[in-house]
Design a protein around this motif. Sequence first.
Motif, mmCIF file in Angstrom:
data_model
loop_
_atom_site.group_PDB
_atom_site.id
_atom_site.type_symbol
_atom_site.label_atom_id
_atom_site.label_comp_id
_atom_site.label_asym_id
_atom_site.label_seq_id
_atom_site.Cartn_x
_atom_site.Cartn_y
_atom_site.Cartn_z
ATOM 1 N N LEU A 31 -2.462 11.627 4.207
ATOM 2 C CA LEU A 31 -1.912 10.700 3.872
ATOM 3 C C LEU A 31 -3.119 10.875 2.597
ATOM 4 C CD1 LEU A 31 -0.879 8.155 6.672
ATOM 5 C CD2 LEU A 31 0.527 8.922 4.440
ATOM 6 N N SER A 32 -4.093 9.293 3.118
ATOM 7 C CA SER A 32 -5.310 9.154 1.806
ATOM 8 C C SER A 32 -5.867 9.959 2.533
ATOM 9 C CB SER A 32 -5.573 8.140 1.277
ATOM 10 O OG SER A 32 -6.729 7.521 1.079
ATOM 11 N N VAL A 33 -6.587 10.905 1.550
ATOM 12 C CA VAL A 33 -8.273 11.265 1.950
ATOM 13 C C VAL A 33 -9.748 9.840 2.415
ATOM 14 C CG1 VAL A 33 -9.515 12.291 -0.006
ATOM 15 C CG2 VAL A 33 -9.988 12.702 1.412
ATOM 16 N N HIS A 34 -9.212 8.635 1.941
ATOM 17 C CA HIS A 34 -9.499 7.443 1.886
ATOM 18 C C HIS A 34 -9.066 6.964 2.572
ATOM 19 C CE1 HIS A 34 -13.478 8.930 -1.078
ATOM 20 N NE2 HIS A 34 -12.760 9.882 0.357
ATOM 21 N N GLU A 35 -8.988 6.049 3.640
ATOM 22 C CA GLU A 35 -8.037 5.570 4.683
ATOM 23 C C GLU A 35 -8.716 4.458 5.019
ATOM 24 O OE1 GLU A 35 -4.226 6.590 7.158
ATOM 25 O OE2 GLU A 35 -6.164 5.853 8.494
ATOM 26 N N PHE A 80 4.082 7.846 -2.471
ATOM 27 C CA PHE A 80 5.343 7.881 -3.870
ATOM 28 C C PHE A 80 5.203 5.794 -4.730
ATOM 29 C CE2 PHE A 80 7.043 7.842 0.505
ATOM 30 C CZ PHE A 80 7.647 5.909 0.275
ATOM 31 N N ILE A 81 5.603 5.831 -5.297
ATOM 32 C CA ILE A 81 5.684 4.482 -6.088
ATOM 33 C C ILE A 81 6.661 3.787 -5.375
ATOM 34 C CG2 ILE A 81 5.576 3.129 -8.385
ATOM 35 C CD1 ILE A 81 4.325 5.298 -9.702
ATOM 36 N N SER A 82 6.122 2.734 -4.503
ATOM 37 C CA SER A 82 6.978 2.052 -4.314
ATOM 38 C C SER A 82 6.505 0.980 -3.828
ATOM 39 C CB SER A 82 7.814 2.364 -3.194
ATOM 40 O OG SER A 82 6.291 3.186 -1.704
ATOM 41 N N TYR A 83 7.412 -0.417 -3.692
ATOM 42 C CA TYR A 83 6.664 -1.380 -2.480
ATOM 43 C C TYR A 83 8.089 -1.760 -0.734
ATOM 44 C CZ TYR A 83 4.409 -3.479 -6.162
ATOM 45 O OH TYR A 83 3.598 -4.013 -7.224
ATOM 46 N N ALA A 84 7.590 -2.364 -0.314
ATOM 47 C CA ALA A 84 8.906 -2.721 1.090
ATOM 48 C C ALA A 84 8.792 -3.954 1.949
ATOM 49 C CB ALA A 84 8.647 -1.855 2.147
ATOM 50 N N ILE A 85 10.152 -4.467 1.444
ATOM 51 C CA ILE A 85 9.972 -5.883 2.470
ATOM 52 C C ILE A 85 11.165 -6.071 3.660
ATOM 53 C CG2 ILE A 85 10.812 -8.383 2.390
ATOM 54 C CD1 ILE A 85 10.517 -7.723 -0.607
ATOM 55 N N ILE A 86 10.277 -6.035 5.227
ATOM 56 C CA ILE A 86 10.658 -6.312 6.127
ATOM 57 C C ILE A 86 10.714 -7.437 6.032
ATOM 58 C CG2 ILE A 86 9.786 -5.579 8.377
ATOM 59 C CD1 ILE A 86 8.172 -3.302 7.184
ATOM 60 N N ASP A 87 12.578 -7.880 6.824
ATOM 61 C CA ASP A 87 12.223 -9.869 6.727
ATOM 62 C C ASP A 87 12.903 -9.323 8.728
ATOM 63 O OD1 ASP A 87 13.653 -11.843 7.806
ATOM 64 O OD2 ASP A 87 15.425 -11.705 5.232
ATOM 65 N N ARG A 88 12.251 -9.941 9.711
ATOM 66 C CA ARG A 88 12.406 -9.793 10.667
ATOM 67 C C ARG A 88 13.660 -10.411 10.898
ATOM 68 N NH1 ARG A 88 11.090 -12.952 14.380
ATOM 69 N NH2 ARG A 88 9.597 -14.529 13.386
ATOM 70 N N LYS A 89 13.542 -11.569 10.374
ATOM 71 C CA LYS A 89 14.650 -12.812 11.167
ATOM 72 C C LYS A 89 16.281 -11.784 10.907
ATOM 73 C CE LYS A 89 15.422 -17.463 10.901
ATOM 74 N NZ LYS A 89 15.716 -18.699 10.034
ATOM 75 N N GLY A 106 0.645 -0.459 0.275
ATOM 76 C CA GLY A 106 0.545 0.044 0.030
ATOM 77 C C GLY A 106 1.136 1.332 0.394
ATOM 78 N N LEU A 107 0.136 2.276 -0.584
ATOM 79 C CA LEU A 107 1.605 3.251 -1.324
ATOM 80 C C LEU A 107 1.314 4.393 -0.104
ATOM 81 C CD1 LEU A 107 0.806 4.406 -5.000
ATOM 82 C CD2 LEU A 107 2.785 2.631 -3.836
ATOM 83 N N ASP A 108 -0.420 4.437 0.751
ATOM 84 C CA ASP A 108 0.168 5.309 1.910
ATOM 85 C C ASP A 108 0.402 4.124 3.238
ATOM 86 O OD1 ASP A 108 -1.913 2.699 2.216
ATOM 87 O OD2 ASP A 108 -3.424 3.617 3.481
ATOM 88 N N GLU A 109 0.710 3.038 2.706
ATOM 89 C CA GLU A 109 1.399 2.102 4.303
ATOM 90 C C GLU A 109 2.903 2.692 3.452
ATOM 91 O OE1 GLU A 109 0.076 -1.648 4.842
ATOM 92 O OE2 GLU A 109 -1.588 -1.607 3.766
ATOM 93 N N THR A 110 3.992 2.753 3.357
ATOM 94 C CA THR A 110 4.877 2.838 2.424
ATOM 95 C C THR A 110 5.559 4.639 2.983
ATOM 96 O OG1 THR A 110 4.446 3.458 0.312
ATOM 97 C CG2 THR A 110 5.849 0.925 0.616
ATOM 98 N N ALA A 111 4.639 5.380 3.047
ATOM 99 C CA ALA A 111 4.396 6.672 2.809
ATOM 100 C C ALA A 111 4.965 6.589 4.477
ATOM 101 C CB ALA A 111 3.469 7.849 2.326
ATOM 102 N N TRP A 112 3.747 6.714 5.536
ATOM 103 C CA TRP A 112 3.625 5.931 6.649
ATOM 104 C C TRP A 112 4.853 5.766 7.371
ATOM 105 C CZ3 TRP A 112 3.069 2.804 10.166
ATOM 106 C CH2 TRP A 112 2.882 2.814 11.749
ATOM 107 N N LEU A 113 4.508 4.426 7.158
ATOM 108 C CA LEU A 113 5.935 3.823 7.711
ATOM 109 C C LEU A 113 7.348 4.520 7.876
ATOM 110 C CD1 LEU A 113 6.533 1.402 8.852
ATOM 111 C CD2 LEU A 113 6.854 0.370 6.694
#
Length: 573
Positions: A421-425, A132-141, A111-118
């Motif tokens: 962020l998004s006006v519809h969240e 902004f156009i993006s992805y993210a990967i979080i590797d906990r291990k 979610g683009l709002d999620e990467t912006a917030w995160l």
Amino acid sequence: MRAGESDTPTMTKWLIDNLGATNGTVGASPFFTSSSSWLSMESTLKEGTVNMKQITNDLIDKIWTTGRPSEPNSTINALPMEYAGRSWQDKITEMHTAMTEQNVDTLIVTGLDETAWLFNLRAKDIAFNPFFISYAIIDRKNSKTRLFLNDKNRKLTENSTDDATKQKLHMHLNTGNTGNCNGMSGPCVEVVDYSTMLTEVQNINTDSGISQVWVAFQCNYALYSALSSKKVHQANTPAALIKTRKNAIEQQGMRNSHKRDAVALITFIANLEKTMKDGTKEWTEVSAALDLKEHRLSQEKNRGLSFSSISAVGSNGAIIHYHPSADTDKKLSLNEMYLLDSGGQYLDGTTDVTRTFHFGSPTAYQKECYTRVLMGQVDLARILFPNTLYGREIDAIARRPLWDVGLEYRHGTGHGIGSYLSVHEGPGRISLSHASFDSDEKLDEFMFFSDEPGYYEAGQFGIRLENIVMVTEAETTYNFMNSTFLTFETVTLVPYEPNLIDYDLLSPEQINWINTYHSKVQKEIGPLVTSDPVASEWLSSRTQTVMGRTNMGDNLHTNLVFLVLCAILTTLL
């Protein structure tokens, strides 16, 4: 065909009707279709002997070769802590905690709002949304966080375009100027090429399927299908859930941004009404929307509109998602209703407010419809409810005054709203139509929603009243089994249209709420518009204390009793 109308077939039914007899195949881009939608459609189409096929090369790319805008590629700016309230490092830690609870090693954020917030970042890749156009990967291990961006080297090293911060992106993310974390101390975000995302997802190692990969319901099917050999946990991501519960800084930022937004709207509408009535200026839907935009842009911390303003006169107001254009532009008049739904993006919040006006002599029916919409909005704002409810379980509160006389509106009563962020969240909402959505979430403290009932008379007029409210804990007389009750704090600060209110329809409780609300509006906004006499007088005239028939009757009865007692005492003395 308009989706949702009684005479409109669903997409899958239309495809089956047109392709089922020939065992046809439907091609679709897996990148532009959510996994949940794809799986649902695929199952339904298969029953109708229609197949679905992934088209990985976008066919539009082959057709649209000239006169095409370039892909969005705006500068990414860091959002200072004075607006974000929490560091991205703390947010990543929270992601790890949530992942541990679900036995998840890898979290994919789409979610683009999620990467912006995160990552506490904002940009302008998407119209009206600071994403902004993006992805993210979080590797906990492996304690590894990767952010996938186009044109990453330029974005990492270019100067900020926002005066709020001058920090370069690689400094904000504590990464090297090429996005590499080697040699960096402390938490670091590795920035890699956007085009490698699918390969990275295919290469995720989940220890032979023991742990899980967490993806959202809205994750596109291309990434979801790339995880076919892995154990998938599909649910709302912790980023989506935590983001909706605004921290203390964000809460105050939303209040502050709504104050400035109210100044813009009140100053605009006061001068519009005055010039209309004295005949010094003609207004149209488009010119009004443009003028209001300038008022918003002049406000401190404004970063543009949060959506394209709905400026609608008369019959155009009855079109729920109407937007004015040169082809549909109508003149404002003293004889028709005017619906204005608009909002702004600010460094400290996002706004969305709707008011409906009539600058002449509305009919009794128009006043009743407006008043019943107002009653529904007030009733929802006043409600106390257990903290175990979904928005769909209180939606009817706002509809009851309309239902009482056989009227209805065909949209949700409330959507979530972000903080710059998004006006519809999502994922929470106040809507009857989302009763079966797996992604729906319960209402919780510090979530912000719209409270926006309406009524639309086809070909005649439209009415909508929209405030933004924050869920907050309620004080109750009793405490049943130590349960917690919630209520709403209204943060929008714009008065209602007294010309459209039939006070005889309102209960004493509703009138008291409106009077209290208008008193707050005058107290909070009045001092901010004193430099504009027209706006100041307009605001003052619309925030006067009012009494309905019941109140006036009670006061009349009290006064009569007082006069009789005085007469008796005078006689006795």
